[in-house]
Design a protein around this motif. Structure first.
Motif, PDB file in Angstrom:
ATOM      1  N   ALA A  60     -71.751 -38.762  40.307  1.00 17.23           N
ATOM      2  CA  ALA A  60     -70.447 -39.184  40.362  1.00 17.23           C
ATOM      3  C   ALA A  60     -69.644 -38.190  39.775  1.00 17.23           C
ATOM      4  CB  ALA A  60     -70.142 -40.460  39.655  1.00 17.23           C
ATOM      5  N   GLY A  61     -69.998 -37.277  38.923  1.00 14.08           N
ATOM      6  CA  GLY A  61     -68.943 -36.346  38.447  1.00 14.08           C
ATOM      7  C   GLY A  61     -69.067 -34.995  39.292  1.00 14.08           C
ATOM      8  N   ALA A  62     -69.987 -35.203  40.474  1.00 11.45           N
ATOM      9  CA  ALA A  62     -69.900 -33.705  41.200  1.00 11.45           C
ATOM     10  C   ALA A  62     -68.686 -33.347  41.766  1.00 11.45           C
ATOM     11  CB  ALA A  62     -70.940 -33.629  42.190  1.00 11.45           C
ATOM     12  N   ALA A  63     -67.840 -34.381  42.326  1.00 20.45           N
ATOM     13  CA  ALA A  63     -66.517 -34.015  43.095  1.00 20.45           C
ATOM     14  C   ALA A  63     -65.519 -33.666  42.187  1.00 20.45           C
ATOM     15  CB  ALA A  63     -66.058 -35.028  43.731  1.00 20.45           C
ATOM     16  N   PRO A  64     -65.235 -33.937  40.889  1.00 22.47           N
ATOM     17  CA  PRO A  64     -64.282 -33.415  40.008  1.00 22.47           C
ATOM     18  C   PRO A  64     -64.837 -31.948  39.548  1.00 22.47           C
ATOM     19  CG  PRO A  64     -64.797 -35.781  39.348  1.00 22.47           C
ATOM     20  CD  PRO A  64     -65.789 -35.208  40.581  1.00 22.47           C
TER      21      PRO A  64
END
Length: 260
Positions: A60-64
């Protein structure tokens, strides 16, 4: 090299492996904030993002992160559920990131497309980023695979060099140790590992990384050929298991409903 687990969510770890040039491999970013904080305070930037499987608490943190560090290569499984464009290497493929050599191992069981990353660099012990396949003193639940798949996947990881540092996705060591101690109550190496892990957690320190050598001595899911483990499975079944796979399947089903 510096290997660092960043605590995230309830019990996740985001792994950061940094070199002396301020570059890092960032593994399974469940959220971006811990990575941003570490990068700001310790002055590093991602050389690549590695994703072991599609679950939100690993990606979930990859895009940011990509919003901040545009163009950072992402390596992960061939699975649309990741939700990002990724480089999806074939099983056994090796690629280079800076001075790291990264081999991809396909290890289905927890999910059907789960992968692990075996990372080597000159002068350092190898590192295994194994997501939710192999845990310290345990293994992942079988959400999309079967026992034979997971047993084979764990066998591939167990065959890595014993000094390999095992970097899994969650802080589960004490809970896993409670189960392992029921399976093998007379395992002296396990008792030492449990004592060490309790000391670490009392001091609010991670119990990870483990090593492949330690897991081979202590982790019942890697010890399905050992008489004590086979005996525990037999008592659970009420008969002798048909082989290693049934021993493993019996342990996994037992652990699913286990409470200390």
């Amino acid at each position: 090299m510096r290997l660092q687990p960043l605590p995230a969510r309830v019990d996740n770890y985001i792994w950061v492996l940094r070199n002396d040039q301020g570059r890092a491999l960032v593994v399974d970013p469940s959220e971006a904030a811990p990575v941003f904080e570490a990068a700001n305070s310790e002055d590093f930037s991602p050389a690549a993002i590695l994703l072991t499987h599609h679950h939100a608490d690993h990606v979930a943190g990859a895009a940011p992160l990509l919003d901040r560090w545009t163009g950072t290569p992402v390596y992960g499984p061939d699975d649309d559920r990741v939700g990002l464009p990724v480089n999806a290497p074939a099983d056994g493929a090796t690629f280079a990131v800076d001075d790291w050599s990264v081999q991809v191992l396909h290890v289905p069981g927890h999910t059907r497309t789960h992968i692990a990353f075996f990372v080597r660099s000159a002068g350092n012990d190898p590192v295994l980023f194994c997501g939710d396949t192999l845990f310290s003193l345990g293994c992942g639940r079988l959400f999309e695979g079967d026992a034979a798949q997971m047993e084979n996947s764990l066998g591939r990881l167990a065959a890595l060099p014993p000094e390999t540092r095992v970097c899994c996705g969650h802080e589960y060591t004490l809970a896993n140790a409670a189960f392992a101690a029921v399976v093998e109550p007379d395992n002296a190496a396990l008792q030492r590992r449990l004592k060490e892990a309790k000391t670490m957690r009392d001091a609010r320190r991670p119990t990870l990384p483990s090593t492949i050598g330690s897991e081979l001595e202590c982790n019942p899911f890697l010890r399905c050929d050992q008489p004590a483990v086979v005996g525990a499975a037999a008592r659970r079944l009420g008969r002798a298991p048909a082989g290693h796979t049934e021993t493993f399947a019996t342990l996994r089903a037992w652990k699913d409903g286990f409470s200390a």
